[in-house]
Design a protein around this motif. Structure first.
Motif, PDB file in Angstrom:
ATOM      1  N   ARG A  82     -25.105 -32.881  15.966  1.00 36.87           N
ATOM      2  CA  ARG A  82     -24.997 -32.172  17.236  1.00 36.87           C
ATOM      3  C   ARG A  82     -25.868 -32.832  18.293  1.00 36.87           C
ATOM      4  O   ARG A  82     -25.464 -32.991  19.461  1.00 36.87           O
ATOM      5  CB  ARG A  82     -25.440 -30.717  17.057  1.00 36.87           C
TER       6      ARG A  82
ATOM      7  N   GLN B 230     -18.893 -31.742  28.796  1.00 39.24           N
ATOM      8  CA  GLN B 230     -19.663 -30.901  29.707  1.00 39.24           C
ATOM      9  C   GLN B 230     -19.038 -30.881  31.103  1.00 39.24           C
ATOM     10  O   GLN B 230     -18.996 -29.843  31.762  1.00 39.24           O
ATOM     11  CB  GLN B 230     -21.119 -31.388  29.766  1.00 39.24           C
TER      12      GLN B 230
ATOM     13  N   TRP C  25     -15.885 -28.749  30.956  1.00 42.53           N
ATOM     14  CA  TRP C  25     -16.220 -27.334  31.004  1.00 42.53           C
ATOM     15  C   TRP C  25     -16.612 -26.913  32.423  1.00 42.53           C
ATOM     16  O   TRP C  25     -16.258 -25.823  32.879  1.00 42.53           O
ATOM     17  CB  TRP C  25     -17.351 -27.048  30.024  1.00 42.53           C
TER      18      TRP C  25
ATOM     19  N   HIS D 290     -11.148 -22.266  33.915  1.00 42.00           N
ATOM     20  CA  HIS D 290     -11.429 -21.504  32.694  1.00 42.00           C
ATOM     21  C   HIS D 290     -10.287 -20.529  32.407  1.00 42.00           C
ATOM     22  O   HIS D 290      -9.752 -19.887  33.316  1.00 42.00           O
ATOM     23  CB  HIS D 290     -12.746 -20.738  32.842  1.00 42.00           C
TER      24      HIS D 290
ATOM     25  N   TYR E 275     -16.811 -26.338  22.681  1.00 38.63           N
ATOM     26  CA  TYR E 275     -17.610 -25.763  21.597  1.00 38.63           C
ATOM     27  C   TYR E 275     -19.113 -25.903  21.849  1.00 38.63           C
ATOM     28  O   TYR E 275     -19.561 -26.826  22.524  1.00 38.63           O
ATOM     29  CB  TYR E 275     -17.267 -26.451  20.276  1.00 38.63           C
ATOM     30  N   HIS E 276     -19.849 -24.964  21.271  1.00 42.22           N
ATOM     31  CA  HIS E 276     -21.313 -24.909  21.275  1.00 42.22           C
ATOM     32  C   HIS E 276     -21.846 -24.502  22.657  1.00 42.22           C
ATOM     33  O   HIS E 276     -21.199 -24.729  23.682  1.00 42.22           O
ATOM     34  CB  HIS E 276     -21.942 -26.232  20.827  1.00 42.22           C
ATOM     35  N   SER E 277     -23.007 -23.906  22.638  1.00 40.61           N
ATOM     36  CA  SER E 277     -23.574 -23.343  23.869  1.00 40.61           C
ATOM     37  C   SER E 277     -23.873 -24.401  24.924  1.00 40.61           C
ATOM     38  O   SER E 277     -23.943 -24.103  26.113  1.00 40.61           O
ATOM     39  CB  SER E 277     -24.850 -22.565  23.544  1.00 40.61           C
ATOM     40  N   ASP E 278     -24.061 -25.660  24.495  1.00 43.99           N
ATOM     41  CA  ASP E 278     -24.342 -26.726  25.455  1.00 43.99           C
ATOM     42  C   ASP E 278     -23.104 -27.550  25.807  1.00 43.99           C
ATOM     43  O   ASP E 278     -23.205 -28.607  26.417  1.00 43.99           O
ATOM     44  CB  ASP E 278     -25.456 -27.650  24.932  1.00 43.99           C
ATOM     45  N   ALA E 279     -21.926 -27.067  25.391  1.00 45.56           N
ATOM     46  CA  ALA E 279     -20.643 -27.713  25.740  1.00 45.56           C
ATOM     47  C   ALA E 279     -20.590 -29.169  25.302  1.00 45.56           C
ATOM     48  O   ALA E 279     -20.070 -30.026  26.013  1.00 45.56           O
ATOM     49  CB  ALA E 279     -20.381 -27.614  27.245  1.00 45.56           C
ATOM     50  N   THR E 280     -21.084 -29.434  24.094  1.00 41.26           N
ATOM     51  CA  THR E 280     -21.173 -30.832  23.651  1.00 41.26           C
ATOM     52  C   THR E 280     -20.032 -31.271  22.730  1.00 41.26           C
ATOM     53  O   THR E 280     -20.043 -32.394  22.236  1.00 41.26           O
ATOM     54  CB  THR E 280     -22.503 -31.074  22.928  1.00 41.26           C
TER      55      THR E 280
ATOM     56  N   GLU F  21     -18.268 -22.923  16.751  1.00 36.27           N
ATOM     57  CA  GLU F  21     -18.705 -21.939  17.745  1.00 36.27           C
ATOM     58  C   GLU F  21     -18.024 -22.200  19.097  1.00 36.27           C
ATOM     59  O   GLU F  21     -18.291 -23.208  19.754  1.00 36.27           O
ATOM     60  CB  GLU F  21     -20.229 -22.023  17.906  1.00 36.27           C
TER      61      GLU F  21
ATOM     62  N   LEU G  85     -17.327 -21.902  22.934  1.00 37.06           N
ATOM     63  CA  LEU G  85     -17.949 -21.541  24.198  1.00 37.06           C
ATOM     64  C   LEU G  85     -16.912 -20.968  25.146  1.00 37.06           C
ATOM     65  O   LEU G  85     -17.136 -19.983  25.839  1.00 37.06           O
ATOM     66  CB  LEU G  85     -18.634 -22.759  24.818  1.00 37.06           C
TER      67      LEU G  85
END
Length: 352
Positions: free
Chosen positions: A57, A286, A289, A294, A308-313, A343, A345
């Motif tokens: 990650r 990123q 996103w 959206h 995916y993931h909270s940091d949009a990675t 996960e 986002l």
């Protein structure tokens, strides 16, 4: 004299007896050397899997930073090329205007060095006077025009030069960020690979099984939650073209920073798929996103991108039936996966 010798001898004997009769000082035995710090208990396979996932990650986050820096370097390089051409054209224009101004000065010199106004006053012929007056006006306008053009050209050249310096500074900053991100990517991948390499063959097999089990459980939980209202919505024509391209890349290896045709990273795959559909989108997950429209997860259709993931990675492309096609990570190939196995986002639509 003899009595003094006897007294001295007696004193010596008393002192010796006092020393011999004194209690002997007890010396402590040396403290035992502490044993080495006990080795930590070996990590369980689930703990190892979590650590490896975290390292990849981090590598993926650094890859996004690298890709963004690469984009900026490309942009600044193109702008510098344009400014370089503008500066060159500006210098040529200034040279032409200076030659033109010089020609006018030489013409005045050939006329005796007198200003055109003075020559006009000295003329005794009324007709020549009137003709000369008209020529004077034209000459003055031409001179003013040359001087104005020269002033503008010099100002433009100075502005181009300042812009070039600003763009050069940005270019250098982008290259520094690229180098930093590249170092971070390689460090995290190397650390993850070393961690995996320490496992026995059976443990690596079991590790892969644990990964698949975790993904299957997450996918089952996501589908049963009712998050997706309709798993088989109709794709737009552009979405169909993007999905077709992405599916054709299955089996090609993940390589960070790659945009095909032989290998891809996650956002390299999605950006190239939509480029093939004639809808260019941002390069990194990123940016995708941040800049694309959206869409509610429950309303997504094939061709939409799941971030995916909270940091949009990480990003994958939804293909319908609750599945995505994506480039997972180093050491893996472009493949299909459950859309809810990671996960989520959110979802974006390139052709909204």
């Amino acid at each position: 004299m003899k009595r003094r010798h006897c007294a001295a001898a007696a004193l010596t004997v008393v002192c010796a007896l006092a020393v011999l009769s004194a209690p002997v000082q007890a010396w402590a035995a040396p403290a035992p050397i502490p044993s080495a710090t006990p080795s930590p208990a070996p990590k369980s396979l689930p703990e190892v899997r979590a650590e490896i996932d975290l390292l990849y990650r981090k590598a993926e986050a650094a890859t996004d930073a690298y890709n963004l820096a690469e984009k900026q370097v490309t942009k600044q390089t193109a702008e510098l090329d344009d400014l370089g051409r503008a500066i060159d054209e500006g210098r040529q224009k200034i040279a032409r205007l200076k030659n033109q101004a010089g020609a006018q000065a030489r013409e005045q010199y050939r006329n005796g060095g007198l200003p055109p106004g003075t020559q006009l006053v000295l003329s005794s012929d009324p007709r020549l006077f009137l003709d000369g007056l008209n020529q004077l006006r034209q000459s003055q306008q031409a001179t003013d025009s040359v001087l104005a053009d020269l002033t503008r050209a010099q100002a433009d050249l100075e502005l181009y030069t300042e812009d070039a310096q600003v763009n050069w500074d940005k270019l250098e900053a982008g290259r520094v960020e690229q180098a930093r991100a590249k170092k971070e990517i390689n460090a995290r991948i190397d650390e993850a690979e070393k961690l995996e390499a320490r496992l026995e063959k059976e443990e690596r097999t079991r590790l892969l099984e644990l990964e698949k089990q975790a993904q299957a459980a997450a996918q089952s939980s996501w589908l049963s939650s009712g998050a997706l209202k309709d798993i088989n919505r109709e794709a737009s024509p552009s979405g169909k073209a993007a999905v077709k391209f992405a599916l054709a890349q299955i089996g090609k290896p993940y390589v960070w920073g790659a945009e095909g045709p032989g290998s891809y990273d996650c956002s390299g795959l999605t950006s190239q798929a939509w480029a093939a559909a004639k809808r260019p989108i941002p390069r990194t997950s990123q940016e995708q996103w941040a800049q694309l429209t959206h869409i509610a997860v429950g309303d997504m259709r094939p061709g939409d991108l799941i971030i995916y993931h909270s940091d949009a990675t990480h990003v994958g492309m939804y293909i319908g039936d609750g599945m995505v096609v994506h480039a997972p990570r180093p050491g893996r190939n472009v493949t299909l996966a459950g859309a809810g196995s990671m996960e989520i986002l959110g979802v974006v639509r390139p052709d909204a």
